[in-house]
Write an enzyme that holds these catalytic residues in place. Sequence first.
Site, PDB file in Angstrom:
ATOM      1  N   CYS A  52     -70.331  44.852 -63.817  1.00 43.77           N
ATOM      2  CA  CYS A  52     -69.654  44.754 -62.528  1.00 43.77           C
ATOM      3  C   CYS A  52     -70.637  45.119 -61.420  1.00 43.77           C
ATOM      4  CB  CYS A  52     -68.426  45.660 -62.485  1.00 43.77           C
ATOM      5  SG  CYS A  52     -68.795  47.418 -62.662  1.00 43.77           S
ATOM      6  N   HIS A  64     -77.269  54.832 -65.169  1.00 41.11           N
ATOM      7  CA  HIS A  64     -77.164  53.489 -64.583  1.00 41.11           C
ATOM      8  C   HIS A  64     -78.045  53.400 -63.342  1.00 41.11           C
ATOM      9  CE1 HIS A  64     -75.641  49.887 -62.855  1.00 41.11           C
ATOM     10  NE2 HIS A  64     -74.508  50.333 -62.341  1.00 41.11           N
ATOM     11  N   CYS A  92     -75.745  46.209 -58.473  1.00 45.62           N
ATOM     12  CA  CYS A  92     -75.935  46.638 -59.873  1.00 45.62           C
ATOM     13  C   CYS A  92     -76.410  45.505 -60.774  1.00 45.62           C
ATOM     14  CB  CYS A  92     -74.634  47.193 -60.439  1.00 45.62           C
ATOM     15  SG  CYS A  92     -74.041  48.608 -59.524  1.00 45.62           S
ATOM     16  N   GLY A  94     -70.923  46.310 -57.100  1.00 44.94           N
ATOM     17  CA  GLY A  94     -70.321  46.740 -55.841  1.00 44.94           C
ATOM     18  C   GLY A  94     -70.121  45.559 -54.908  1.00 44.94           C
TER      19      GLY A  94
HETATM   20  C1  COA Z   1     -69.878  61.291 -60.321  1.00 46.81           C
HETATM   21  C2  COA Z   1     -71.059  61.788 -59.512  1.00 46.81           C
HETATM   22  C3  COA Z   1     -70.653  61.993 -58.052  1.00 46.81           C
HETATM   23  C4  COA Z   1     -71.468  63.150 -60.108  1.00 46.81           C
HETATM   24  O1  COA Z   1     -72.634  63.565 -59.487  1.00 46.81           O
HETATM   25  P1  COA Z   1     -73.184  65.040 -59.692  1.00 46.81           P
HETATM   26  O2  COA Z   1     -72.173  66.029 -59.215  1.00 46.81           O
HETATM   27  O3  COA Z   1     -74.544  65.086 -59.116  1.00 46.81           O
HETATM   28  O4  COA Z   1     -73.253  65.083 -61.271  1.00 46.81           O
HETATM   29  P2  COA Z   1     -73.752  66.206 -62.234  1.00 46.81           P
HETATM   30  O5  COA Z   1     -74.572  65.582 -63.296  1.00 46.81           O
HETATM   31  O6  COA Z   1     -74.338  67.356 -61.462  1.00 46.81           O
HETATM   32  O7  COA Z   1     -72.410  66.685 -62.897  1.00 46.81           O
HETATM   33  C5  COA Z   1     -71.450  67.452 -62.200  1.00 46.81           C
HETATM   34  C6  COA Z   1     -70.923  68.530 -63.142  1.00 46.81           C
HETATM   35  O8  COA Z   1     -70.293  67.885 -64.243  1.00 46.81           O
HETATM   36  C7  COA Z   1     -70.865  68.333 -65.454  1.00 46.81           C
HETATM   37  N1  COA Z   1     -70.888  67.206 -66.389  1.00 46.81           N
HETATM   38  C8  COA Z   1     -71.316  65.956 -66.138  1.00 46.81           C
HETATM   39  N2  COA Z   1     -71.195  65.203 -67.229  1.00 46.81           N
HETATM   40  C9  COA Z   1     -70.674  65.978 -68.189  1.00 46.81           C
HETATM   41  C10 COA Z   1     -70.330  65.767 -69.543  1.00 46.81           C
HETATM   42  N3  COA Z   1     -70.485  64.585 -70.117  1.00 46.81           N
HETATM   43  N4  COA Z   1     -69.818  66.800 -70.239  1.00 46.81           N
HETATM   44  C11 COA Z   1     -69.656  68.003 -69.666  1.00 46.81           C
HETATM   45  N5  COA Z   1     -69.969  68.273 -68.386  1.00 46.81           N
HETATM   46  C12 COA Z   1     -70.481  67.269 -67.665  1.00 46.81           C
HETATM   47  C13 COA Z   1     -72.253  68.785 -65.088  1.00 46.81           C
HETATM   48  O9  COA Z   1     -72.761  69.715 -66.017  1.00 46.81           O
HETATM   49  C14 COA Z   1     -72.024  69.398 -63.736  1.00 46.81           C
HETATM   50  O10 COA Z   1     -71.506  70.683 -63.914  1.00 46.81           O
HETATM   51  P3  COA Z   1     -71.895  71.884 -62.905  1.00 46.81           P
HETATM   52  O11 COA Z   1     -71.381  71.438 -61.550  1.00 46.81           O
HETATM   53  O12 COA Z   1     -71.174  73.041 -63.476  1.00 46.81           O
HETATM   54  O13 COA Z   1     -73.386  71.967 -62.958  1.00 46.81           O
HETATM   55  C15 COA Z   1     -72.268  60.827 -59.571  1.00 46.81           C
HETATM   56  O14 COA Z   1     -72.798  60.800 -60.865  1.00 46.81           O
HETATM   57  C16 COA Z   1     -71.870  59.429 -59.146  1.00 46.81           C
HETATM   58  O15 COA Z   1     -71.720  59.158 -57.956  1.00 46.81           O
HETATM   59  N6  COA Z   1     -71.699  58.515 -60.125  1.00 46.81           N
HETATM   60  C17 COA Z   1     -71.350  57.138 -59.823  1.00 46.81           C
HETATM   61  C18 COA Z   1     -72.579  56.346 -59.509  1.00 46.81           C
HETATM   62  C19 COA Z   1     -72.229  54.977 -59.013  1.00 46.81           C
HETATM   63  O16 COA Z   1     -71.336  54.781 -58.211  1.00 46.81           O
HETATM   64  N7  COA Z   1     -72.957  53.956 -59.493  1.00 46.81           N
HETATM   65  C20 COA Z   1     -72.708  52.620 -59.146  1.00 46.81           C
HETATM   66  C21 COA Z   1     -71.641  52.122 -60.006  1.00 46.81           C
HETATM   67  S1  COA Z   1     -70.997  50.608 -59.405  1.00 46.81           S
END
Ligand code: COA
Length: 395
Positions: A379, A348, A96, A381
């Site tokens: 931060c 991100h 990251c 990974g």
């Molecule tokens: C958390 C994670 C698994 C979610 O992925 P995803 O399921 O594809 O995410 P989505 O955008 O489809 O959101 C999932 C659901 O939450 C809802 N949602 C997401 N953010 C929302 C918000 N702020 N408010 C309301 N609803 C929200 C979406 O509408 C979706 O709903 P649905 O399933 O009814 O369509 C993914 O974003 C992730 O892995 N994040 C971390 C990334 C990471 O590790 N980066 C490195 C950091 S070190």
Amino acid sequence: MDGQLQNVVVVDAVRTAFGRAGEKGIFWKTRADDLAVTLLKALIKRNPEVTPTMIEDCVWGVTNQIGEQGGTLGRMVTMLADWGHEVPGCSIDRMCASGLTAVGFAAGYIASGMADCMVAGGVEHMGHLPMGYMRDTHPRAEEAMGGASALNMGMTAENIHDRFPEFSKEMADRYAVACQRRADQAIKAGKMQGMIVPMEVELADGSELLADADQQPRPQTTMESLAGLKTPFREDGRVTAGNASGLNDGAAAVLIMSEAKARDLGLEPKMRWISSAVAAVDPTIMGTAPVPATQKALAKAGLTMDDIDVVELNEAFAVQALYCLDRLGLEWDDERVNKWGGALAFGHPLASSGPRLIAFLMGIFKENPSTRLGLTTMCVGRGQGYSIIWENLQG
Ligand SMILES: CC(C)(COP(=O)(O)OP(=O)(O)OC[C@H]1O[C@@H](n2cnc3c(N)ncnc32)[C@H](O)[C@@H]1OP(=O)(O)O)[C@@H](O)C(=O)NCCC(=O)NCCS
């Protein structure tokens, strides 16, 4: 060279819009290297005093250095930008913080006198090259890192909730709502316009779009809408899509010079590099690492957090942001922190987030000329943190 360090300054910082990864994303049909090329061209266009041959190295952060992000992207993009064959380039991976590390390396390079004018950036197309894609993890990796959870970033955030239960899911959600609100206000006030380089793109359905706005922010976010979201990393967990950063595509880049070079060219230096530091922690709680990295960067500069007027902290997850702010002695809603919102709202795209923080800091410095010092920190990974302290020259 006479052994004296040169002052290092940022002259410009730009980024693409940040898209959602996947077929519905604005960059689904756009290559990662083309995102970077767009920014190289924009930096020269915005700063006509600079010619490509003045760029002494083009350092790009990229986490997944395969496919369209492989082949030493930092060098390839100089030629793809039609800069000729004489501009060197390389790629850097610190996950990251790859892009922030690229900027840190460039600062060190210039400070030492090895170069006067560089581009440092970061790019990640998480749609085309998902996290961990084609990685061949060593059989002893889990043991060496203290458990399987170290390999899954969402799990490392759940681990912070477990080990530091004073940071609850409710607090994480409240932080995420506030972040979305700040981002929405900043977008509506036009703060992104000066930094986003618009790109003509083709969408999955074949239609065309001018990609000039971020796709990730969810301004309607409320505590109620977050409460019911699934916890994808663990049954009955606390980390959700709402209090985690998303999966995104994007790039960001910085034009960085010795102060003398910038002044010779008649360019306005926007901020001066003060110190950088990298630190490492237990990888199963990787999100805590901005704390020691920041403490080190502050100590190197003889400063404390009280001296810092603006903080740009990359929010990989709300819980790690809460932990870091608390341990750095800041309130969760401190006005100095992520004034225009953070990664929970904007997304991100891994390596691009560091230079994105710099673009935000540069804009906030400009709007707040009385602020003197700023921090960019994130931060990483595998358990690392990277921090850079900057001085506002737009006062
Ligand atoms: C958390 C994670 C698994 C979610 O992925 P995803 O399921 O594809 O995410 P989505 O955008 O489809 O959101 C999932 C659901 O939450 C809802 N949602 C997401 N953010 C929302 C918000 N702020 N408010 C309301 N609803 C929200 C979406 O509408 C979706 O709903 P649905 O399933 O009814 O369509 C993914 O974003 C992730 O892995 N994040 C971390 C990334 C990471 O590790 N980066 C490195 C950091 S070190």
